[in-house]
Design a protein around this motif. Structure first.
Motif, mmCIF file in Angstrom:
data_model
loop_
_atom_site.group_PDB
_atom_site.id
_atom_site.type_symbol
_atom_site.label_atom_id
_atom_site.label_comp_id
_atom_site.label_asym_id
_atom_site.label_seq_id
_atom_site.Cartn_x
_atom_site.Cartn_y
_atom_site.Cartn_z
ATOM 1 N N GLN A 125 0.819 -1.215 0.000
ATOM 2 C CA GLN A 125 0.000 0.000 0.000
ATOM 3 C C GLN A 125 0.854 1.268 0.000
ATOM 4 N N ILE A 126 2.131 1.121 0.390
ATOM 5 C CA ILE A 126 3.033 2.278 0.438
ATOM 6 C C ILE A 126 3.734 2.410 -0.908
ATOM 7 N N ASP A 127 3.907 3.625 -1.387
ATOM 8 C CA ASP A 127 4.557 3.831 -2.690
ATOM 9 C C ASP A 127 6.037 3.420 -2.624
ATOM 10 N N ALA A 128 6.565 3.047 -3.797
ATOM 11 C CA ALA A 128 7.944 2.526 -3.880
ATOM 12 C C ALA A 128 8.969 3.546 -3.406
ATOM 13 N N GLY A 129 8.710 4.829 -3.676
ATOM 14 C CA GLY A 129 9.641 5.875 -3.256
ATOM 15 C C GLY A 129 9.817 5.932 -1.746
ATOM 16 N N THR A 130 8.748 5.610 -1.019
ATOM 17 C CA THR A 130 8.831 5.589 0.450
ATOM 18 C C THR A 130 9.415 4.267 0.937
ATOM 19 N N ARG A 131 9.023 3.151 0.288
ATOM 20 C CA ARG A 131 9.503 1.829 0.696
ATOM 21 C C ARG A 131 11.012 1.682 0.513
ATOM 22 N N ARG A 132 11.588 2.455 -0.418
ATOM 23 C CA ARG A 132 13.035 2.321 -0.628
ATOM 24 C C ARG A 132 13.817 2.739 0.624
ATOM 25 N N TRP A 133 13.181 3.563 1.482
ATOM 26 C CA TRP A 133 13.845 3.920 2.730
ATOM 27 C C TRP A 133 13.963 2.709 3.651
ATOM 28 N N ALA A 134 12.993 1.782 3.545
ATOM 29 C CA ALA A 134 13.071 0.552 4.345
ATOM 30 C C ALA A 134 14.261 -0.286 3.888
ATOM 31 N N ALA A 135 14.479 -0.322 2.558
ATOM 32 C CA ALA A 135 15.640 -1.048 2.017
ATOM 33 C C ALA A 135 16.927 -0.407 2.501
ATOM 34 N N GLU A 136 16.931 0.930 2.566
ATOM 35 C CA GLU A 136 18.127 1.623 3.037
ATOM 36 C C GLU A 136 18.380 1.323 4.514
ATOM 37 N N GLY A 137 17.310 1.217 5.285
ATOM 38 C CA GLY A 137 17.454 0.859 6.694
ATOM 39 C C GLY A 137 18.072 -0.518 6.854
ATOM 40 N N LEU A 138 17.630 -1.477 6.033
ATOM 41 C CA LEU A 138 18.173 -2.831 6.098
ATOM 42 C C LEU A 138 19.628 -2.869 5.641
ATOM 43 N N ALA A 139 19.971 -1.981 4.718
ATOM 44 C CA ALA A 139 21.368 -1.917 4.258
ATOM 45 C C ALA A 139 22.296 -1.592 5.416
ATOM 46 N N TYR A 140 21.825 -0.785 6.357
ATOM 47 C CA TYR A 140 22.641 -0.457 7.537
ATOM 48 C C TYR A 140 22.555 -1.556 8.600
ATOM 49 N N LEU A 141 21.340 -2.038 8.838
ATOM 50 C CA LEU A 141 21.146 -2.979 9.932
ATOM 51 C C LEU A 141 21.750 -4.354 9.659
#
Length: 929
Positions: A523-539
């Motif tokens: 339901q969330i747009d891809a532009g916002t979801r990419r921040w979740a991917a960035e979070g996982l890149a750090y974690l």
């Protein structure tokens, strides 16, 4: 004394030339010239230098040296002939035939000169015929393309394709250029039709490729401003084609003519540096021009990244970088500070700010001294102040966005900007704003400020509570997810060091769980979801997070889908997470003694997480393979857009290498298209990335059928990356795997062997035959054994004055059975194909007879067979050698072997005895045996 030194150096050079040490010969001849040789000696030395350059395929230098020899002695036939050879290779047939005609006039009976004249004459006639036929084709194609009645027809489409194909050939490109082609292509560009514009741009690529005069002429006709403006059109395909053309033009202007004609058009070049600056100046203007598409700005930034900074820091001249900073830094910052939401004055894409950050970082890294860096800081700070002071809230937002841009690029400049009066306070204040767009800008600035460890500790103390508050209380997903990424970034500040954790135990797992939840929310747009991917890149620096991520199939699927988006930061984030999960980052085990010393000195010692041990990593790799990671990465590599940066390529190469580490996993990688995806990664990108991809290719080539892994013509593309692993800067393991892979390829076909020879791999392989490490030495010998099927390699062994044959004979007597097998195999093949080598075996070492006897007596059937074949070849080559063999214990050994169980060894031994009977060296017994 000088005369004798010149003579000695010339003789040394001649000896080196005979041994095919052309670089050594070049040095000797050049040193002789420096000693003040006579005019006669100078002519000879220049002539010899020309011969060396011809062998090294450096035809420009060969022509230059031959011309110097002719200046000293106009009747020097050898120099004239060598210059004609160089000119022919350079495509200047009209000049080459003049030199050959001069040779014929000096030596009328020389058949080589006569045949050369006839051959070049035929080439010239063929070229004239081709040119005349091409004239009509070019004219016809332009008539069809410019005919308004042919709009959208198949005929028009075919004509545009033919024009592009014709321009790829040098003769065709020259013909289009000389037939008023650039003016006609301008008319195609002016039509505004997508297909015609694409055809025009792609044809211009062929015309300008590696040809400086035609590039300058094209810019003059089309106008630099007009051409750069095509970059900014809305049509994505046209903009990308214009970007490719401009890249080709930049390369041509910087490198000069590498091929093609040297006619009167050479006079068109006035000052390539000036043309470069005009082109760059127009790109900088485009950055802030109204009406330009966002992708056009991205392409302009990409071109500037590729063209402006120095390729190597060995080049002392960074004047172009300094000029761009003075003329265009403000324009680059203008793009970097633009707001995507709500739309600002400039149209930008999701990639624009990252591209601007990358360019700023490249420019800053290219500066040489503190004064230059101080100027960069001053310009950035002045720009930020111009927005921050006296321009209200909108100005503050732009200033903070500029700081974010700098923090993502030259972080030193970003950190200094954060320290400007009121900036950090404004960031903190705007985080609490009720307006979403203001919060977004502030939170992103806080996230980027947390990127470095020294900043992270400051913000951990001052900003964590704020980010937590935003995450818990905000009703907007876009704010919450960014706040979460800020916390992720702070939580991973210790990197892979298990002992340095910013948060309490279990906090990073909670953050990662929330990131995966956001990631899977469609339901969330891809532009916002990419921040979740960035979070996982750090974690994913945390091994517990890695373990949970690879178990979450839905999160992996969402991550892979997100990686297919054409957005630079998304691709980098996804690739970073995969690098962390596969532990394919650089990690060196600390020296135990140094660890003890550090503990004694009470220094911090990095610790590895228990779940980062090899067994855990292998399990994670298998889970990623089962989840379809190879197919996802193959799609990421396919993208031709500028989002696939060299950094992303390197990350993907690292992951691929980790995926093929275990032999049993390589079939899965090949089945999902990994072989095809690795080729572009091995041919383009950072040095580290290319090496990692090449090593992954080597592993695939060793354990799977290369013809299945790289079908069709693709198999020939594998050779160059493999040969690159033979260089000395590569590790011993990389050398070994490359040799093993090349051995497999060399055993497939003559065409592949020729490709390996063309890549100049043979001297490197020979070098590794002397390596101390037994596995590398063995692999090199096996590779040479397979290459020995080629005539050129056989010629090397047959050439006088080398120890290649001696080495194979000696290796056939080594203790290492696998090395013996490889050397004996090469010896058997060479003596079969070149009987002349059979005469030389007794000459290379006094132990030759012992070595052959040891092969025949070996318990290994394969070694016995190879030894028997070598003995048979030697007996067939010479009665004298056969007599020596029959007078030794070889006769008794062969007699025993001939009576053994039917097989290749028995047959070879019987053939040897039969040959001895034929020579009359032995007699058959009463039973005819």
């Amino acid at each position: 004394m000088t005369a004798s030194s010149v003579e000695q150096l010339r003789k040394d050079g001649n000896e080196m030339f005979k041994r095919e040490d052309y670089k050594g010969a070049l040095t000797a001849y050049a040193q002789a010239l420096e000693l003040g040789a006579t005019a006669e000696d100078q002519a000879i030395l220049h002539r010899n230098l020309a011969a060396c350059h011809l062998k090294l395929e450096d035809y420009d230098k060969a022509e230059a040296e031959a011309s110097k020899a002719i200046e000293k002695d106009g009747g020097d036939v050898k120099a004239l002939y060598r210059r004609s050879q160089a000119l022919e290779k350079l495509g200047r047939l009209d000049q080459a035939v003049l030199d050959l005609q001069r040779c014929v006039s000096l030596e009328p009976k020389n058949k080589v000169f006569q045949e050369g004249c006839a051959a070049i004459g035929g080439q010239i006639q063929e070229k004239v015929r081709y040119m005349s036929s091409t004239d009509a084709k070019v004219e016809q194609m332009f008539q069809i393309l410019l005919d308004p009645q042919e709009k959208g027809t198949e005929k028009k489409q075919k004509a545009s394709q033919n024009l592009v194909v014709l321009a790829r050939e040098e003769a065709g490109a020259e013909k289009i250029f000389r037939n008023n082609g650039v003016q006609l292509l301008q008319r195609l560009l002016d039509t505004g039709e997508t297909d015609l514009m694409l055809a025009a741009l792609r044809t211009l690529v062929g015309i300008c490729s590696e040809h400086q005069p035609r590039t300058v002429a094209t810019l003059s006709v089309l106008g630099t401003r007009r051409l750069v403006s095509v970059l900014g059109v809305e049509n994505q395909a046209v903009s990308l084609a214009a970007c490719h053309l401009l890249q080709v033009m930049f390369d041509a202007l910087k490198e000069g003519v590498k091929k093609g004609f040297r006619g009167k058009e050479g006079a068109l070049i006035v000052d390539p540096a000036r043309e470069l600056k005009v082109l760059i100046s127009n790109l900088l203007e485009l950055l802030t021009e109204a009406g330009v598409s966002g992708q056009g700005r991205d392409h302009a930034l990409t071109l500037l990244i590729k063209v402006v900074p120095r390729k190597s820091f060995k080049d002392p001249n960074n004047s172009l970088t300094l000029w761009v900073i003075d003329q265009g830094l403000k324009k680059i910052l203008e793009v970097g500070s633009s707001l995507q939401e709500p739309p600002g004055e400039l149209e930008v894409t999701a990639n624009s700010r990252m591209s601007a950050s990358t360019l700023l970082s490249k420019l800053f890294d290219d500066l040489k001294c503190d004064a230059e860096r101080e100027n960069f800081h001053r310009l950035c700070e002045n720009y930020i102040r111009s927005w921050f002071e006296g321009r209200g809230l909108a100005g503050k937002l732009r200033a903070i966005q500029t700081v974010s841009c700098l923090l993502q690029g030259p972080c030193d400049a970003g950190n200094r900007a954060l320290e400007l009066s009121g900036v950090m306070e404004s960031v903190i204040a705007l985080c609490a704003s009720e307006r979403e767009e203001e919060q977004l800008v502030a939170v992103e600035a806080l996230i980027h400020a947390a990127g470095k460890a020294k900043r992270a500790s400051f913000i951990t103390a001052n900003g964590v509570s704020l980010l937590k508050d935003l995450y818990k209380r905000s009703e907007k997903d876009s704010i919450r997810i960014r706040a979460l990424v800020g916390l992720c970034k702070l939580g991973s500040a210790g990197g892979t060091d298990f002992s340095m954790k910013q948060f309490a135990e279990g906090s990073t797992l909670k953050l990662a769980k929330q990131c995966r939840k956001w990631l899977c929310n469609d339901q969330i747009d891809a532009g916002t979801r990419r921040w979740a991917a960035e979070g996982l890149a750090y974690l994913t620096f945390d091994a517990d997070v890695k373990e949970e991520l690879v178990e979450d199939k839905a999160a992996l699927k969402a991550l892979f889908q997100l990686g297919r988006l054409e957005e630079r930061s998304v691709l980098f984030a996804v690739a970073s997470a995969l690098v962390n999960c596969t532990n394919s980052y650089d990690y060196e085990e600390p020296d135990p003694k140094m660890v003890e010393l550090a503990k004694y000195a009470k220094q911090h010692v990095p610790e590895q997480h228990p779940k980062d041990k090899p067994s855990f990593v292998r399990a994670r790799v298998r889970k990623l393979l089962a989840a379809g990671v190879v197919s996802a990465m193959t799609c990421m590599v396919k993208t031709e857009s500028p989002v696939l940066t060299n950094s992303c390529r390197e990350l993907l190469s690292r992951v691929f290498l980790a995926l093929v580490e275990e032999a049993e996993d390589r079939g899965t990688v090949v089945a999902q298209g990994g072989g095809k995806a690795l080729l572009p990664l091995a041919l383009e990108g950072t040095d580290v990335g290319q090496t990692r991809a090449a090593q992954a290719l080597a592993k695939l080539t060793i354990t799977s059928d290369p013809e299945m892994t790289f079908p069709g013509e693709r198999i020939y593309e594998v050779v160059r990356p493999l040969v690159s692993l033979l260089h000395l800067h590569c590790s011993g393991l990389q050398n070994f795997e490359a040799l093993m892979a090349l051995t497999n390829l060399a055993g497939i076909s003559e065409r592949l062997r020729q490709k390996i020879l063309k890549e100049k791999a043979v001297p490197m392989i020979e070098g590794y035959m002397f390596e101390d490490h037994e596995m590398i030495r063995r692999a090199a010998t096996e590779c040479m054994c397979n290459l020995a099927m080629s005539k050129e390699v056989q010629d090397l062994f047959e050439a006088e004055g080398n120890d290649r044959l001696k080495l194979l004979v000696l290796y056939s007597g080594e203790d290492d059975e696998l090395l013996r097998r490889a050397a004996a195999g090469g010896l058997a093949m060479l003596t079969s194909m070149r009987p002349s080598l059979c005469y030389r075996i007794p000459q290379v070492t006094t132990h030759w007879l012992e070595i052959l006897q040891a092969l025949l007596l070996s318990p290994n059937q394969e070694l016995q067979h190879r030894g028997a074949v070598v003995v048979l070849n030697m007996m067939e080559a010479s009665r004298e050698t056969a007599s020596t063999l029959m007078e030794s214990e070889v006769l008794e050994i062969l007699s025993v072997l001939a009576k053994g169980k039917e097989g290749p060894v028995t047959r070879a031994a019987s053939a040897c005895l039969g040959k001895a009977v034929e020579y009359g060296l032995i007699k058959p017994n009463q039973d005819g045996e």
